[in-house]
Write a protein that holds these residues in place. Structure first.
Motif, PDB file in Angstrom:
ATOM      1  N   GLY A 161      21.135  10.312  -3.270  1.00 19.01           N
ATOM      2  CA  GLY A 161      21.635   8.949  -3.165  1.00 19.01           C
ATOM      3  C   GLY A 161      20.739   8.088  -2.299  1.00 19.01           C
ATOM      4  N   LEU A 162      20.259   8.644  -1.199  1.00 20.36           N
ATOM      5  CA  LEU A 162      19.396   7.892  -0.297  1.00 20.36           C
ATOM      6  C   LEU A 162      18.072   7.542  -0.964  1.00 20.36           C
ATOM      7  CD1 LEU A 162      19.937   9.795   3.063  1.00 20.36           C
ATOM      8  CD2 LEU A 162      20.640   7.462   2.548  1.00 20.36           C
ATOM      9  N   LEU A 163      17.524   8.504  -1.692  1.00 21.81           N
ATOM     10  CA  LEU A 163      16.227   8.279  -2.319  1.00 21.81           C
ATOM     11  C   LEU A 163      16.311   7.245  -3.434  1.00 21.81           C
ATOM     12  CD1 LEU A 163      14.928  11.962  -2.509  1.00 21.81           C
ATOM     13  CD2 LEU A 163      14.170  10.163  -0.962  1.00 21.81           C
ATOM     14  N   ILE A 164      17.371   7.348  -4.254  1.00 17.05           N
ATOM     15  CA  ILE A 164      17.503   6.437  -5.382  1.00 17.05           C
ATOM     16  C   ILE A 164      17.832   5.025  -4.919  1.00 17.05           C
ATOM     17  CG2 ILE A 164      18.887   5.929  -7.437  1.00 17.05           C
ATOM     18  CD1 ILE A 164      19.070   8.871  -7.945  1.00 17.05           C
ATOM     19  N   ALA A 224       9.590  -0.605  -1.260  1.00 18.40           N
ATOM     20  CA  ALA A 224       9.652   0.593  -0.418  1.00 18.40           C
ATOM     21  C   ALA A 224       9.316   1.820  -1.241  1.00 18.40           C
ATOM     22  CB  ALA A 224      11.044   0.728   0.194  1.00 18.40           C
ATOM     23  N   GLU A 225       9.779   1.857  -2.496  1.00 17.95           N
ATOM     24  CA  GLU A 225       9.464   2.977  -3.387  1.00 17.95           C
ATOM     25  C   GLU A 225       7.963   3.037  -3.634  1.00 17.95           C
ATOM     26  OE1 GLU A 225      11.697   2.303  -6.896  1.00 17.95           O
ATOM     27  OE2 GLU A 225      13.640   2.336  -5.872  1.00 17.95           O
ATOM     28  N   ASP A 226       7.378   1.855  -3.885  1.00 24.04           N
ATOM     29  CA  ASP A 226       5.935   1.795  -4.115  1.00 24.04           C
ATOM     30  C   ASP A 226       5.175   2.303  -2.897  1.00 24.04           C
ATOM     31  OD1 ASP A 226       6.195   0.633  -6.656  1.00 24.04           O
ATOM     32  OD2 ASP A 226       6.407  -1.358  -5.778  1.00 24.04           O
ATOM     33  N   ASP A 227       5.655   1.911  -1.722  1.00 26.15           N
ATOM     34  CA  ASP A 227       4.987   2.286  -0.480  1.00 26.15           C
ATOM     35  C   ASP A 227       5.024   3.792  -0.272  1.00 26.15           C
ATOM     36  OD1 ASP A 227       3.702   1.596   2.045  1.00 26.15           O
ATOM     37  OD2 ASP A 227       5.568   2.272   2.967  1.00 26.15           O
ATOM     38  N   VAL A 228       6.206   4.418  -0.521  1.00 21.87           N
ATOM     39  CA  VAL A 228       6.345   5.862  -0.356  1.00 21.87           C
ATOM     40  C   VAL A 228       5.450   6.603  -1.342  1.00 21.87           C
ATOM     41  CG1 VAL A 228       7.911   7.831  -0.566  1.00 21.87           C
ATOM     42  CG2 VAL A 228       8.671   5.754   0.603  1.00 21.87           C
ATOM     43  N   VAL A 285      13.748  19.310  -2.280  1.00 16.33           N
ATOM     44  CA  VAL A 285      12.988  19.798  -3.432  1.00 16.33           C
ATOM     45  C   VAL A 285      13.729  19.465  -4.715  1.00 16.33           C
ATOM     46  CG1 VAL A 285      12.155  21.847  -4.625  1.00 16.33           C
ATOM     47  CG2 VAL A 285      11.817  21.616  -2.167  1.00 16.33           C
ATOM     48  N   ALA A 286      15.043  19.668  -4.708  1.00 17.60           N
ATOM     49  CA  ALA A 286      15.839  19.347  -5.890  1.00 17.60           C
ATOM     50  C   ALA A 286      15.880  17.844  -6.117  1.00 17.60           C
ATOM     51  CB  ALA A 286      17.250  19.885  -5.721  1.00 17.60           C
ATOM     52  N   ALA A 287      16.079  17.096  -5.028  1.00 20.64           N
ATOM     53  CA  ALA A 287      16.218  15.651  -5.136  1.00 20.64           C
ATOM     54  C   ALA A 287      14.912  14.981  -5.522  1.00 20.64           C
ATOM     55  CB  ALA A 287      16.708  15.080  -3.813  1.00 20.64           C
ATOM     56  N   LEU A 288      13.787  15.566  -5.115  1.00 23.26           N
ATOM     57  CA  LEU A 288      12.511  14.922  -5.379  1.00 23.26           C
ATOM     58  C   LEU A 288      12.157  14.916  -6.858  1.00 23.26           C
ATOM     59  CD1 LEU A 288      10.509  16.068  -2.276  1.00 23.26           C
ATOM     60  CD2 LEU A 288      11.158  13.758  -2.882  1.00 23.26           C
ATOM     61  N   GLY A 289      12.780  15.806  -7.622  1.00 23.76           N
ATOM     62  CA  GLY A 289      12.604  15.743  -9.068  1.00 23.76           C
ATOM     63  C   GLY A 289      13.147  14.426  -9.593  1.00 23.76           C
ATOM     64  N   VAL A 290      14.291  14.021  -9.037  1.00 25.29           N
ATOM     65  CA  VAL A 290      14.889  12.745  -9.410  1.00 25.29           C
ATOM     66  C   VAL A 290      14.009  11.602  -8.936  1.00 25.29           C
ATOM     67  CG1 VAL A 290      16.900  11.245  -9.090  1.00 25.29           C
ATOM     68  CG2 VAL A 290      17.208  13.717  -9.287  1.00 25.29           C
ATOM     69  N   LEU A 291      13.515  11.706  -7.703  1.00 24.84           N
ATOM     70  CA  LEU A 291      12.653  10.671  -7.141  1.00 24.84           C
ATOM     71  C   LEU A 291      11.383  10.509  -7.970  1.00 24.84           C
ATOM     72  CD1 LEU A 291      11.993   8.723  -4.829  1.00 24.84           C
ATOM     73  CD2 LEU A 291      10.980  10.627  -3.605  1.00 24.84           C
ATOM     74  N   LYS A 292      10.806  11.636  -8.359  1.00 26.31           N
ATOM     75  CA  LYS A 292       9.564  11.575  -9.133  1.00 26.31           C
ATOM     76  C   LYS A 292       9.795  10.903 -10.478  1.00 26.31           C
ATOM     77  CE  LYS A 292       5.653  14.335 -10.650  1.00 26.31           C
ATOM     78  NZ  LYS A 292       5.066  15.666 -10.741  1.00 26.31           N
ATOM     79  N   LYS A 293      10.912  11.240 -11.120  1.00 23.84           N
ATOM     80  CA  LYS A 293      11.237  10.612 -12.406  1.00 23.84           C
ATOM     81  C   LYS A 293      11.424   9.112 -12.231  1.00 23.84           C
ATOM     82  CE  LYS A 293      13.388  14.539 -14.783  1.00 23.84           C
ATOM     83  NZ  LYS A 293      13.261  15.583 -13.790  1.00 23.84           N
ATOM     84  N   LEU A 294      12.047   8.725 -11.107  1.00 20.59           N
ATOM     85  CA  LEU A 294      12.270   7.313 -10.823  1.00 20.59           C
ATOM     86  C   LEU A 294      10.943   6.586 -10.685  1.00 20.59           C
ATOM     87  CD1 LEU A 294      14.356   5.074 -10.075  1.00 20.59           C
ATOM     88  CD2 LEU A 294      14.071   5.765  -7.708  1.00 20.59           C
ATOM     89  N   PHE A 295      10.018   7.181  -9.933  1.00 17.06           N
ATOM     90  CA  PHE A 295       8.713   6.569  -9.747  1.00 17.06           C
ATOM     91  C   PHE A 295       7.956   6.492 -11.069  1.00 17.06           C
ATOM     92  CE2 PHE A 295       8.679   8.047  -5.090  1.00 17.06           C
ATOM     93  CZ  PHE A 295       9.083   6.800  -4.660  1.00 17.06           C
ATOM     94  N   THR A 296       8.027   7.587 -11.856  1.00 18.91           N
ATOM     95  CA  THR A 296       7.321   7.636 -13.135  1.00 18.91           C
ATOM     96  C   THR A 296       7.838   6.570 -14.073  1.00 18.91           C
ATOM     97  OG1 THR A 296       7.008  10.008 -12.877  1.00 18.91           O
ATOM     98  CG2 THR A 296       6.711   9.113 -15.083  1.00 18.91           C
ATOM     99  N   LYS A 297       9.164   6.438 -14.130  1.00 18.63           N
ATOM    100  CA  LYS A 297       9.785   5.432 -14.992  1.00 18.63           C
ATOM    101  C   LYS A 297       9.362   4.040 -14.576  1.00 18.63           C
ATOM    102  CE  LYS A 297      14.300   3.860 -16.653  1.00 18.63           C
ATOM    103  NZ  LYS A 297      15.774   4.055 -16.572  1.00 18.63           N
ATOM    104  N   LYS A 298       9.343   3.798 -13.256  1.00 18.39           N
ATOM    105  CA  LYS A 298       8.950   2.502 -12.741  1.00 18.39           C
ATOM    106  C   LYS A 298       7.497   2.197 -13.092  1.00 18.39           C
ATOM    107  CE  LYS A 298       9.326  -0.208  -8.500  1.00 18.39           C
ATOM    108  NZ  LYS A 298       7.984  -0.777  -8.474  1.00 18.39           N
TER     109      LYS A 298
END
Length: 288
Positions: free
Chosen positions: A10-13, A20-24, A268-281
């Motif tokens: 939730g925090l990452l999404i 901020a997402e771009d910066d990370v 590790v589990a959550a970063l899969g979601v984060l990575k997909k979010l970044f990729t989609k963006k």
């Protein structure tokens, strides 16, 4: 750890604003890794980065642990070791090693041959169990120390100690692997920790000898450099070091700190979601 995973996702999404997402992501892609000989601390020790690995310095490691993985801020981190083909958010991520230094003083190893590891394990299990009621009250999952994943082994010649624990978190289908390496020095202990899941035990065990051999205190900081009556003597021995220095009877907060790095597993589990979010963006940006 289920609640921690949910919270972290939730925090990452919900990162806001979008910049901020771009910066990370930019910082993750621009991480500068090192190979060869790397000095850590204030000329404290040297890591001869093993083949197949790459090293991340203290500042960048703190960024990964805190900003990317969601661990509490820990300025004592001296660096991290990653597999050459992996990054903090790669799909094939298996584990990383954290480096820290505990300046508790010279740890006497006189008790090394007297420790009954079965009895020590029993005490550690009871100690952790006592903290579960407080964990529940604070909304954290309970945890159970299942047993040794790798029984403690101390090399009196190199002054290096390693062991691994299998930990079960309430709600998790796969148990957590907590692999610990300790290198004794003149003024304290180098602490190397690997966090993964128990299914990767064989993989971690295969790498451990090279990782242990790669790190040494520098001259003046070695165990043999200790000066009795001048240098500080630690209040615990090898047994206390394995048990967490002093068996935690202080309740929830001490135990939370003792196992703070396990939050990285949820990451590790959550970063899969984060990575997909970044990729989609990124995909959407390219279309625009």
């Amino acid at each position: 750890m289920k609640n921690l995973k949910t919270l972290l996702i939730g925090l990452l999404i919900s990162l806001s604003p979008l910049s901020a997402e771009d910066d990370v992501l930019k910082k993750i892609n621009n991480l500068k890794y090192q190979t060869g000989k790397v000095t850590i601390g204030d000329k404290l020790a040297t890591v001869n980065v093993p083949k197949g690995f790459k090293f991340l310095d203290a500042k960048q490691s703190q960024f990964v642990l805190h900003d990317v993985w969601g661990n509490p801020l820990n300025e004592g981190i001296l660096g991290m070791l990653f597999k050459t083909d992996q990054s903090p958010i790669s799909d094939n991520f298996t584990y990383a090693i954290t480096y820290a230094f505990s300046e508790d003083g010279y740890v006497s190893d006189s008790d090394a041959n007297e420790i009954n590891y079965d009895d020590l394990l029993k005490s550690m299990k009871e100690d952790i169990s006592e903290g579960n009621e407080d964990r529940k009250k604070e909304g954290y999952p309970t945890l159970e120390l299942v047993g040794w994943a790798n029984k403690p082994f101390y090399d009196a010649n190199t002054k290096k100690l390693h062991w691994a624990k299998e930990i079960k978190f309430e709600g998790d289908e796969v148990n957590t692997l907590n692999y610990n390496i300790r290198i004794l020095g003149r003024k304290g202990i180098l602490e190397l920790n690997a966090i993964s899941d128990i299914q990767k035990l064989n993989l971690v065990q295969k790498d451990i000898p090279a990782i242990i051999a790669s790190t040494e205190f520098n001259d003046g900081e070695k165990y043999s450099d200790y000066s009795p009556g001048i240098d500080k003597l630690a209040a615990y021995g090898i047994g206390g070091l394995i048990a967490g220095k002093v068996l935690a009877k202080a309740g929830f907060f001490a135990l939370l700190l003792k196992f703070w790095k396990v939050i990285a597993i949820g990451a590790v589990a959550a970063l899969g979601v984060l990575k997909k979010l970044f990729t989609k963006k990124a995909d959407n940006s390219s279309v625009d």
